[in-house]
Design a protein around this motif. Structure first.
Motif, short mmCIF file in Angstrom:
data_model
loop_
_atom_site.label_atom_id
_atom_site.label_comp_id
_atom_site.label_asym_id
_atom_site.label_seq_id
_atom_site.Cartn_x
_atom_site.Cartn_y
_atom_site.Cartn_z
N UNK A 283 8.03 -6.59 -6.83
CA UNK A 283 7.68 -6.00 -5.53
C UNK A 283 6.49 -5.04 -5.68
N UNK A 284 5.43 -5.49 -6.35
CA UNK A 284 4.23 -4.66 -6.49
C UNK A 284 3.44 -4.67 -5.18
N UNK A 285 2.90 -3.53 -4.79
CA UNK A 285 2.19 -3.40 -3.52
C UNK A 285 0.70 -3.69 -3.63
N UNK A 286 0.18 -3.83 -4.86
CA UNK A 286 -1.26 -4.04 -5.02
C UNK A 286 -1.61 -5.43 -5.54
N UNK A 287 -0.71 -6.40 -5.34
CA UNK A 287 -0.98 -7.76 -5.84
C UNK A 287 -1.22 -8.76 -4.72
N UNK A 288 -0.92 -8.41 -3.47
CA UNK A 288 -1.06 -9.36 -2.37
C UNK A 288 -2.48 -9.91 -2.28
N UNK A 289 -2.63 -11.23 -2.44
CA UNK A 289 -3.94 -11.86 -2.35
C UNK A 289 -4.77 -11.78 -3.62
N UNK A 290 -4.29 -11.10 -4.65
CA UNK A 290 -5.05 -11.01 -5.91
C UNK A 290 -5.02 -12.36 -6.61
N UNK A 291 -6.13 -12.73 -7.26
CA UNK A 291 -6.23 -14.05 -7.89
C UNK A 291 -5.19 -14.24 -8.99
N UNK A 292 -4.69 -13.18 -9.59
CA UNK A 292 -3.72 -13.29 -10.69
C UNK A 292 -2.30 -12.98 -10.24
N UNK A 293 -2.05 -12.92 -8.94
CA UNK A 293 -0.74 -12.52 -8.44
C UNK A 293 0.39 -13.38 -9.01
N UNK A 294 0.24 -14.70 -8.97
CA UNK A 294 1.33 -15.59 -9.42
C UNK A 294 1.61 -15.42 -10.91
N UNK A 295 0.55 -15.20 -11.72
CA UNK A 295 0.73 -15.03 -13.16
C UNK A 295 1.51 -13.74 -13.45
#
Length: 486
Positions: A283-295
């Motif tokens: 539940x990180x708040x700074x990963x939404x839409x980041x290219x490495x989010x799924x990793x």
């Protein structure tokens, strides 16, 4: 058919300190799942498929192991039955100074009776020797062995004998993400008639059998709209056995051996019911839409990253301590990360493996584990845990974890990257091997950028590729490439 309880000894020893390998049952090319076992016998001169139950029991004492198998198989259409009991004894010579183990196996007890129609085959003697060398240093235990044996059967007590010469080898590996053993076994079969030499015959069979267990990550959406999270990952454990018999036998008509040959291939496979485990939801708040989010979310779900805050900071640099800890946790080298034993008050305090580390630090055990396994090295007896991680350092740590750095060519070679001259001498072997096994590739200019500082997002991407190698690439090499292309 009664439901059977079959458990290969590798499963029950997955966390055993002896660290033994996976193995198909006995040395007959058979396959099994939770319900039944199946193999093919050739003593009569024709392939006969038998199905039934197998029970396995084991006894482990220090560096000795005994595994007993009991088979009850039948084929009603062929009026065939098999009753076999066999015990395999293994002695382990653990060479801790070399990081290797020599395993020597032999047959201590055996009995076998096969009935096919009116003919009865009874095992009179079984001589067998098998030896393996296991490399315990890398994150995965890799092993390779050879076997030789001979079986003597009496046919209908005094009507002749069948002699089966056995030779072959096995290759395998075991790590947290899976294990696979492949056996290639050759059988040379001689049927010698007591009074009628014209009825004697000779045949050859090659059995290729592989037992593999893999763990894969799958994402599952949350079907409910009003929920605190959209979905999450699950870890699915699959176990499958595949086998292939290639035979060259005589054609036998009404008890007479024909000059023509009967050649063919029989394939079998059985799978266990998959085991499903749901994982922690990030539940990180700074990963939404980041290219490495799924990793990053995959690694957090696997507990590779254990940040407790709301922010992951993907674009900040990754440091050496964070990456080392992540690699060790990715491999789940739990047997090397045990709770420290209580020390005597009179005993001197433990000396850290590097001068700039504190043995009381919560993360110290990961560095010590990596140091003991030869995965990490320091500089001037310092680890520099907070120093930013470079691509060369990250690649070197991963390749050492696999134990592949010594497979590089003799020094003096060049890698295929256009910035080869910028690669530090201590990282060249690892970068060469990482490219060879598909762990890394160059950028659009064919540069590896060895001295570039890695962000936490970039390091996460590299770690996921490392896990994929442990999950899929190893099994492909140890099963598909051997079974189907050998």
């Amino acid at each position: 058919m009664r439901r059977i309880l079959t458990f290969l000894f590798v499963m029950s020893m997955a966390l055993s300190p002896i660290n033994i390998w996976a193995a198909p049952p006995e040395f007959s090319g058979g396959v099994n799942n939770e319900y039944e076992y199946e193999e093919v016998v050739f003593v009569s001169g024709e392939p006969v498929r038998l199905k039934g139950e197998i029970k396995v029991s084991e006894r482990v004492k220090d560096t000795e192991m005994s595994v007993s198998y009991s088979f009850k198989l039948e084929n009603k259409d062929k009026d065939a039955k098999l009753d076999r009991k066999i015990t395999v004894e293994t002695l382990l010579d653990k060479r801790d100074d070399k990081g290797q183990t020599i395993a020597q196996s032999s047959i201590s007890k055996y009995s076998e009776k096969i009935t096919i129609g009116a003919d009865k085959y009874e095992l009179e003697d079984f001589q067998f020797s098998k030896s393996d060398v296991i490399d315990n240093r890398p994150a995965a235990d890799f092993y390779n062995g050879n076997m030789q044996g001979r079986k003597y059967y009496k046919v209908n007590k005094d009507q002749g004998e069948v002699i089966v010469d056995i030779s072959g080898q096995d290759v395998g590996y075991k790590n947290f993400w899976g294990n696979s053993e492949t056996q290639i076994i050759n059988y040379s079969i001689k049927n010698i008639k007591q009074d009628d030499s014209e009825g004697s015959w000779q045949g050859n069979v090659k059995a290729s059998v592989s037992d593999s267990t893999t763990k894969v990550l799958k994402y599952s959406d949350n079907e409910a709209n009003f929920s605190s999270f959209n979905g999450g990952h699950m870890r699915v454990t699959n176990q499958q056995m595949v086998s292939r018999y290639e035979y060259d036998l005589p054609k036998i008509n009404n008890g007479k051996v024909d000059d023509k040959r009967d050649k063919g291939t029989i394939k079998m496979n059985k799978s266990m019911v998959p085991k499903v485990e749901r994982l922690i939801v990030p539940k990180f708040r700074d990963l939404g839409g980041h290219w490495a989010q799924s990793y990053i979310e995959k690694l957090y779900s696997l507990d590779v990253f254990d940040e407790n805050g709301e922010f992951f900071s993907p674009d900040l640099p990754m440091n050496r301590m964070e990456f080392t800890k992540a690699v060790i946790k990715s491999c789940d080298i739990r047997s090397y990360i045990e709770e420290p034993k209580k020390r005597s008050r009179k005993a001197p305090p433990e000396e850290p493996v590097f001068n700039d580390l504190d043995t009381k630090d919560d993360d110290y055990k990961y560095v010590k584990s990596g140091y003991d396994k030869g995965i990490i090295h320091g500089e001037n007896n310092k680890f520099n845990p907070n120093r930013n991680l470079t691509r060369a350092q990250a690649i070197t740590i991963m390749v050492r974890a696999l134990g592949f750095e010594n497979k590089a060519p003799t020094p003096g070679y060049y890698t295929s990257f256009s910035d080869d001259r910028e690669i530090p001498y201590w990282a060249k072997d690892s970068i060469y091997m990482a490219k060879e096994i598909g762990l890394i590739q160059g950028d659009k200019f064919n540069k590896i950028n060895p001295n570039k500082i890695m962000s936490r997002a970039e390091a996460s991407t590299m770690l996921v590729r490392f896990l994929e190698f442990l999950e899929r690439d190893l099994q492909r090499d140890y099963r598909e490439n051997i079974i189907y292309f050998n």
